[in-house]
Write an enzyme that holds these catalytic residues in place. Structure first.
Site, PDB file in Angstrom:
ATOM      1  NE  ARG A  35       0.889   6.471  -8.116  1.00 30.66           N
ATOM      2  CZ  ARG A  35       0.209   5.328  -8.217  1.00 30.66           C
ATOM      3  NH1 ARG A  35       0.386   4.376  -7.331  1.00 30.66           N
ATOM      4  NH2 ARG A  35      -0.647   5.146  -9.200  1.00 30.66           N
ATOM      5  CB  ILE A  61       1.299   1.108 -10.941  1.00 34.04           C
ATOM      6  CG1 ILE A  61       1.562   1.514  -9.498  1.00 34.04           C
ATOM      7  CG2 ILE A  61       1.155   2.346 -11.772  1.00 34.04           C
ATOM      8  CD1 ILE A  61       2.861   2.353  -9.340  1.00 34.04           C
ATOM      9  CB  SER A  62      -3.345  -0.332  -7.701  1.00 36.09           C
ATOM     10  OG  SER A  62      -3.256  -1.704  -7.972  1.00 36.09           O
ATOM     11  CD  GLN A  63      -8.304   4.922  -7.501  1.00 33.05           C
ATOM     12  OE1 GLN A  63      -8.794   3.797  -7.633  1.00 33.05           O
ATOM     13  NE2 GLN A  63      -9.021   5.971  -7.222  1.00 33.05           N
ATOM     14  N   PRO A  64      -3.491   5.147  -6.322  1.00 36.40           N
ATOM     15  CG  PRO A  64      -2.347   7.184  -6.386  1.00 36.40           C
ATOM     16  CD  PRO A  64      -3.275   6.324  -7.182  1.00 36.40           C
TER      17      PRO A  64
END
Ligand code: SAH
Length: 214
Positions: A35, A61-64
């Site tokens: 990531r 970028i979205s939260q994992p």
């Protein structure tokens, strides 16, 4: 590198499996994809935190956990062809690339598309294809798709995306206002569609012909 691997392991155990995502193939992909490589140099320390991260051009970028949950909801099989709307950094596309036969990813900001494409190529994802364009219209040249995932908030489900779903296809998309949405899952069954709503989420707006105007 080894410490990144350990951080990723912790991310999966605490933020993803720990919050209820259980699909082993999704967890495996989240353990594998680096990531931090998808973030601007100065933001890499935040790569494995439980939060979204800014990636430039006003995007995130979205939260994992959200990436993992959406991927689990999408239920990707190894023989699937997938459309990813809103390439951003390319991270979600890479996760899909671990699970699917072919991925098409479409981004409206050319500079994000170019850097995501270079990044994915350098990581060896030859079966992920990045395109510049308005993803609210899908990507007709490669349609139909077994799975479509949208990483930006739509006011309504874009009709072209439903039309570009294959038989038994599935679409996962956040739908709502500009400030709050619900994650919706649409299944194509013959010429019919079944819809269900899942959790509340907050995404950046989907801007385009069948999205928000600006
Ligand atoms: N999936 C990305 C995060 C996406 S953020 C990742 O893993 O990094 C949402 C992205 O959708 C932004 O990059 C934004 O520019 C893009 N976007 C918004 N509207 C779009 C549209 N109509 N077509 C394609 N991309 C769009």
């Amino acid at each position: 590198m080894e410490s990144y691997q350990a951080e990723r392991e912790r991310m999966v155990n605490q933020q993803i499996a720990g919050k209820g995502v259980s699909d082993e193939k999704v967890l495996e992909a989240m353990r594998k994809v680096p990531r931090h490589v998808f973030l601007p140099e100065e933001a890499r320390a935040q790569a494995y935190l439980d939060s979204p991260v800014r990636i430039g051009s006003g995007q995130t970028i979205s939260q994992p956990y959200i990436v993992a949950l959406m991927t689990e909801l999408l239920d990707v099989h190894p023989d699937h062809r997938v459309l990813d709307v809103g390439t951003g950094s390319g991270y979600q596309a890479a996760i899909l690339g671990e699970l699917a036969e072919e991925v098409h990813s479409i981004e409206r900001h050319p500079e994000l598309a170019v850097s995501a494409s270079e990044r994915l190529e350098s990581l060896g994802y030859a079966h992920i294809h990045v395109h510049v364009g308005d993803g609210t219209q899908g990507y007709l040249a490669a349609a139909p798709f077994d799975r479509i995932i949208v990483a930006a908030a739509a006011p309504d489900v874009p009709e072209p995306l439903l039309e570009q779903l294959a038989e038994n296809g599935r679409l996962v998309i956040p739908v709502g206002t500009r400030f709050s949405q619900q994650l919706e899952v649409w299944d194509r069954v013959g010429d019919d569609y079944k819809q269900r709503k899942t959790i509340s989420v907050v995404f950046v707006p989907l801007i385009g012909k069948s999205g928000w105007e600006s």
